[in-house]
Scaffold this motif. Structure first.
Motif, mmCIF file in Angstrom:
data_model
loop_
_atom_site.group_PDB
_atom_site.id
_atom_site.type_symbol
_atom_site.label_atom_id
_atom_site.label_comp_id
_atom_site.label_asym_id
_atom_site.label_seq_id
_atom_site.Cartn_x
_atom_site.Cartn_y
_atom_site.Cartn_z
ATOM 1 N N UNK A 196 17.431 24.065 74.778
ATOM 2 C CA UNK A 196 17.953 24.762 75.895
ATOM 3 C C UNK A 196 19.137 25.505 75.406
ATOM 4 N N UNK A 197 20.061 24.681 74.261
ATOM 5 C CA UNK A 197 20.985 25.505 73.680
ATOM 6 C C UNK A 197 21.058 26.620 72.923
ATOM 7 N N UNK A 198 19.759 26.527 72.233
ATOM 8 C CA UNK A 198 19.509 27.548 71.631
ATOM 9 C C UNK A 198 19.097 28.912 72.579
ATOM 10 N N UNK A 199 18.331 28.541 73.535
ATOM 11 C CA UNK A 199 17.990 29.751 74.441
ATOM 12 C C UNK A 199 19.211 30.192 75.271
ATOM 13 N N UNK A 200 20.161 29.521 75.301
ATOM 14 C CA UNK A 200 21.506 29.881 75.847
ATOM 15 C C UNK A 200 22.393 30.644 74.836
ATOM 16 N N UNK A 201 22.011 30.591 73.540
ATOM 17 C CA UNK A 201 22.842 31.285 72.551
ATOM 18 C C UNK A 201 24.162 30.433 72.272
ATOM 19 N N UNK A 202 23.854 29.239 72.404
ATOM 20 C CA UNK A 202 25.253 28.376 71.997
ATOM 21 C C UNK A 202 25.046 27.939 70.615
ATOM 22 N N UNK A 203 23.781 27.665 70.183
ATOM 23 C CA UNK A 203 23.471 27.062 68.823
ATOM 24 C C UNK A 203 22.371 27.972 68.331
ATOM 25 N N UNK A 204 22.030 27.860 66.975
ATOM 26 C CA UNK A 204 21.081 28.344 66.194
ATOM 27 C C UNK A 204 20.405 27.647 65.704
ATOM 28 N N UNK A 205 19.314 28.016 64.870
ATOM 29 C CA UNK A 205 18.157 26.962 64.236
ATOM 30 C C UNK A 205 18.792 26.195 63.208
ATOM 31 N N UNK A 206 19.941 26.576 62.637
ATOM 32 C CA UNK A 206 20.550 25.840 61.665
ATOM 33 C C UNK A 206 21.369 24.613 62.094
ATOM 34 N N UNK A 207 21.472 24.583 63.511
ATOM 35 C CA UNK A 207 22.451 23.434 63.856
ATOM 36 C C UNK A 207 21.697 22.775 64.843
ATOM 37 N N UNK A 208 20.990 21.533 64.364
ATOM 38 C CA UNK A 208 20.216 20.725 65.457
ATOM 39 C C UNK A 208 21.249 19.887 66.191
ATOM 40 N N UNK A 366 36.469 27.935 76.972
ATOM 41 C CA UNK A 366 35.735 27.875 75.532
ATOM 42 C C UNK A 366 34.743 26.858 75.368
ATOM 43 N N UNK A 367 34.971 25.556 76.072
ATOM 44 C CA UNK A 367 34.081 24.478 76.013
ATOM 45 C C UNK A 367 32.830 24.811 76.676
ATOM 46 N N UNK A 368 31.843 24.466 75.982
ATOM 47 C CA UNK A 368 30.488 24.668 76.486
ATOM 48 C C UNK A 368 30.217 24.359 77.863
ATOM 49 N N UNK A 369 29.704 25.103 78.940
ATOM 50 C CA UNK A 369 29.832 24.740 80.336
ATOM 51 C C UNK A 369 28.687 25.684 80.921
ATOM 52 N N UNK A 370 27.991 25.385 81.862
ATOM 53 C CA UNK A 370 27.080 26.192 82.412
ATOM 54 C C UNK A 370 26.073 26.519 81.726
ATOM 55 N N UNK A 371 25.335 25.515 80.786
ATOM 56 C CA UNK A 371 24.550 26.074 79.959
ATOM 57 C C UNK A 371 23.162 26.623 80.452
ATOM 58 N N UNK A 372 22.759 25.694 81.874
ATOM 59 C CA UNK A 372 21.510 26.077 82.442
ATOM 60 C C UNK A 372 21.621 27.377 82.844
ATOM 61 N N UNK A 373 22.563 27.878 83.639
ATOM 62 C CA UNK A 373 22.260 29.174 84.218
ATOM 63 C C UNK A 373 22.256 30.253 83.121
ATOM 64 N N UNK A 377 19.444 33.228 82.357
ATOM 65 C CA UNK A 377 19.736 34.279 82.143
ATOM 66 C C UNK A 377 19.152 35.060 80.921
ATOM 67 N N UNK A 378 19.339 34.226 79.829
ATOM 68 C CA UNK A 378 18.778 34.797 78.567
ATOM 69 C C UNK A 378 17.500 34.630 78.616
ATOM 70 N N UNK A 379 17.004 33.623 79.355
ATOM 71 C CA UNK A 379 15.237 33.478 78.924
ATOM 72 C C UNK A 379 14.664 34.713 79.801
ATOM 73 N N UNK A 380 15.321 34.989 80.845
ATOM 74 C CA UNK A 380 14.680 36.226 81.894
ATOM 75 C C UNK A 380 14.946 37.688 81.191
ATOM 76 N N UNK A 381 15.915 37.668 80.197
ATOM 77 C CA UNK A 381 16.078 38.935 79.665
ATOM 78 C C UNK A 381 15.515 39.158 78.303
ATOM 79 N N UNK A 382 15.158 38.254 77.718
ATOM 80 C CA UNK A 382 14.470 38.267 76.556
ATOM 81 C C UNK A 382 13.086 37.159 76.228
ATOM 82 N N UNK A 383 12.440 37.087 77.365
ATOM 83 C CA UNK A 383 11.440 36.327 77.287
ATOM 84 C C UNK A 383 10.329 36.848 76.481
#
Length: 452
Positions: A196-208, A366-373, A377-383
């Protein structure tokens, strides 16, 4: 128990739901109805019309899971569609029909994510299935029904007889909740948050997303202040959060006990029950912020303030995620997942400055919050065109529902196993003799006596 009137159009799953003879409650309000039975039908069940309390218990499940309507998956007696009570009237109905001494646990029992494993998750995945014992335990807890016969409740290690609802399992300090903690952390949060964090754009594949990582504290390298951690990167272009100045974000997870009943003056105000449950979880958050607990590191002399000061100096954010015995989430976890602010923020005494600073940093934008919304949003625009459902099933179409299902499933399994573990030092009293037998499917998994 027949779930009528409150549960239309549930997906048919042979292992959970079976058709039952048509009944109507109330008989004059809705001539068209649906008949769904949670337990195997039998003469003792099918010959009786459900009472108002049974229908209210049924709405605890149906009102807490948002189910897609699938044609042909429910038995419809007439083409007309019944008018269900809205959520604004359904919750007051549930509270009013629940005994006063149990209303304080409803905020946790009404959590939607613990309904999914019982009625909504795809059973084609073997990991989503519950054995009969676990399903019976969690269904009883979801409907706020007793787990034990009063005459056969086991005796705890501390010498106390367990209450019939199993609340003592989570309150007694002699009963370890480490298994529940570790199971939820490793089976739900770690694998699903990584996705989910990768889908939300908060982390990438290099940060598990990692669990229980040492070497955060130079003075005590074996200390593991984070149960779960990740490296945020808000500059990926998929997240609308402000750039994060934290090198590492993570959480310390704690499994709390049920809240105490509120004062007598709050018995008629539903909002005060919610505030009471949140205050209990906030107490657990504050306790984790201010005390170290039992350290597994030999010779550890650092205080919680020392640890928080070191983490803050190194730009590492520590949050406390509290979970109640019914799966309810604490305010910090809800802010992280949904972006909800607490009803009343925590306050700390002047001798806990680093705890107060760390808590305030977790409330920053700046602290990660609301990651599910964000993930939705990210999933619906780039599915991807080839992937119609985020969770690879029509029952989990979005990141939000997929996460809540997996989190609820882990809580359900962990709590059921915790409740089934032997916790007594002496033989429990035998069940009282009698000719009445429990309905099919209601035999207690805690006793060999089918009458319990």
């Amino acid at each position: 128990m027949v779930l009528d009137y409150f549960m239309p159009k549930l997906p048919t799953t042979s292992s959970l739901l079976q058709s039952a003879p048509s009944t109507t409650w109330p008989p004059t309000h809705h001539p068209s109805h649906f008949s769904v039975s949670v337990l195997p039908s039998g003469p003792s069940l099918s010959s009786q019309c459900p009472t108002k309390s049974q229908a209210t218990n049924a709405s605890i499940i149906s009102s807490t899971a948002h189910l897609p309507i699938v044609p042909g998956t429910a038995s419809v007696s007439t083409p007309a569609t019944p008018q269900l009570p809205s959520s604004t009237t359904r919750h007051p109905l549930i509270y009013n029909e629940t005994p006063t001494h149990l209303r304080h646990i409803l905020p946790g029992a009404l959590s939607s994510h613990t309904s999914y494993p019982l009625i909504q998750m795809s059973r084609s995945n073997a990991k989503h299935r519950l054995n009969n014992f676990d399903f019976t335990i969690m269904l009883k807890r979801k409907l706020v029904l007793p787990l034990y016969h009063p005459a056969s409740a086991p005796v705890c290690k501390c010498g106390t007889t367990h209450d019939i609802y199993g609340h003592h399992h989570f309150r007694c300090t002699r009963i370890s909740k480490k298994f529940v903690h570790d199971y939820i952390n490793t089976q739900a949060l770690q694998p699903v948050l990584q996705q989910v964090l990768r889908t939300a754009g908060i982390t990438d594949n290099s940060s598990p997303v990692q669990t229980e990582v040492p070497h955060h504290i130079q003075q005590q390298p074996l200390l593991r202040p984070f149960d779960i951690e990740y490296q945020p990167n808000h500059a990926l272009g998929d997240s609308n959060l402000p750039p994060s100045h934290f090198a590492i974000c993570g959480a310390d997870i704690t499994i709390d006990h049920c809240p105490d009943p509120p004062s007598a003056s709050a018995l008629e105000d539903i909002s005060l029950y919610t505030a009471n449950a949140e205050r209990c979880l906030q107490t657990a958050e504050k306790r984790k912020f201010t005390t170290m607990g039992n350290s597994t590191v030999t010779g550890n002399t650092m205080t919680r303030e020392d640890v928080l000061h070191t983490l803050s100096t190194n730009a590492k954010l520590l949050q406390i995620w509290a979970i109640c015995p019914y799966g309810g989430m604490g305010p910090m976890l809800r802010r992280f997942l949904f972006g909800d602010d607490p009803i009343r923020p925590l306050s700390f005494t002047p001798n806990k400055p680093h705890a107060a600073k760390m808590y305030l940093e977790s409330l920053q934008s700046s602290a990660p919050h609301g990651i599910l919304p964000l993930a939705n949003a990210s999933w619906s625009s780039s599915r991807p065109a080839h992937q119609k459902f985020y969770g690879h099933s029509y029952t989990a179409p979005t990141p939000r529902i997929h996460f809540l299902q997996q989190f609820g499933l882990a809580c359900t399994k962990a709590f059921a196993i915790h409740l089934r573990r032997p916790t007594r030092t002496q033989q429990a009293p035998q069940a009282s003799s009698g000719t009445a037998r429990a309905p099919p499917g209601l035999s207690s998994p805690f006793s060999t006596d089918p009458r319990v």
